[in-house]
Design an enzyme around this catalytic site. Sequence first.
Site, PDB file in Angstrom:
ATOM      1  CG  HIS A 171      -1.937  -1.134   1.167  1.00 44.88           C
ATOM      2  ND1 HIS A 171      -2.747  -1.444   2.235  1.00 44.88           N
ATOM      3  CD2 HIS A 171      -2.236  -2.039   0.188  1.00 44.88           C
ATOM      4  CE1 HIS A 171      -3.497  -2.492   1.924  1.00 44.88           C
ATOM      5  NE2 HIS A 171      -3.204  -2.869   0.691  1.00 44.88           N
TER       6      HIS A 171
ATOM      7  CG  HIS B  26      -7.533  -3.039  -2.231  1.00 45.01           C
ATOM      8  ND1 HIS B  26      -6.987  -1.999  -1.508  1.00 45.01           N
ATOM      9  CD2 HIS B  26      -6.821  -4.142  -1.889  1.00 45.01           C
ATOM     10  CE1 HIS B  26      -6.008  -2.465  -0.747  1.00 45.01           C
ATOM     11  NE2 HIS B  26      -5.890  -3.770  -0.966  1.00 45.01           N
TER      12      HIS B  26
ATOM     13  CG  ASP C 202      -3.257  -5.025  -3.091  1.00 42.69           C
ATOM     14  OD1 ASP C 202      -2.894  -4.153  -2.276  1.00 42.69           O
ATOM     15  OD2 ASP C 202      -4.016  -5.966  -2.786  1.00 42.69           O
TER      16      ASP C 202
ATOM     17  CG  HIS D 220       0.088  -9.528  -2.771  1.00 42.26           C
ATOM     18  ND1 HIS D 220       0.070  -8.201  -3.151  1.00 42.26           N
ATOM     19  CD2 HIS D 220      -0.823  -9.641  -1.765  1.00 42.26           C
ATOM     20  CE1 HIS D 220      -0.798  -7.547  -2.390  1.00 42.26           C
ATOM     21  NE2 HIS D 220      -1.355  -8.399  -1.558  1.00 42.26           N
TER      22      HIS D 220
END
Length: 303
Positions: A78, A237, A241, A264
Amino acid sequence: MTQQRTLKNTIRATGVGLHSGDKVYMTLRPAPVDHGVVFRRVDLEPIVEVPADAELVTETTLCTGLSCNGAKIQTVEHLMSALAGLGVDNVIVELSSAELPIMDGSSGPFVFLLQSAGIVEQSKPKRFIRIKQTVEVRDGDKVARFEPYEGYKLGFTIEFNHPMIPAKQSRQEIDFSTSAYVTEISRARTFGFMRDLEYMRERNLGLGGSMDNAIVLDEFRVLNEDGLRYTNEFVRHKILDAIGDLYLAGGAILGAYEGFKSGHALNNKLVRALLADQAAWEWVSFPEGTEQPPVTYASPVYA
């Protein structure tokens, strides 16, 4: 001409780690040109520095974490996203714990901190990573891909079997030549499902999570009293990310990113695959008197 950027002043914040639940003190300091983003564990003796480098990523379960010289830095995505969105190249991030503070679950508080500290241009041109060839990685039906593009745009598609995340709100594209990171992306919060809580607790994850720093869903609805900040906050979001994960490449991207159910782990795999293929990218800068880069950043904020 687009110059490198750092902070004008040092600024501090306190919060809790999303996964550890630990209280953490964070200090953001200016850094010289070509320094990059470097995390500093000031609670260790001796102090350990951990560069923001995709090759140092060792944790991708529900966050992006780095390891170097025996020190860990968790949940960097973030802050990295905010730095990328505001075009900040050089900064020192001091931490009193192994995890960054989660703040409200978005990048908004980090944007506020950076702007409050002041953002100043430095003496050398900003360096961009220009995508020259398509690079794609897969994991089952999940896909992450870079393609050449004159600018920086991201597209993302999510798939969740949940009434609050219908198909029409599961796709988002943003082009940074026309859209503003601060208003369109930075306020989108992380989210989680009540059904996953037991899995997370068994792994000592999400110990600092609450409705103050995440969107929480049961089987049917959003449990947060204030609801959503955007109708498609979930996919926004995921873009937030991705911007943070991709900034671990070591420079701002000039190209197009596409993610389908990516996270991720796949984002990091994509960056590593790109950097390993020297024919697929090149460093470029835009010194005074040359063309302008096809991506815009907000004007520096002189606090």
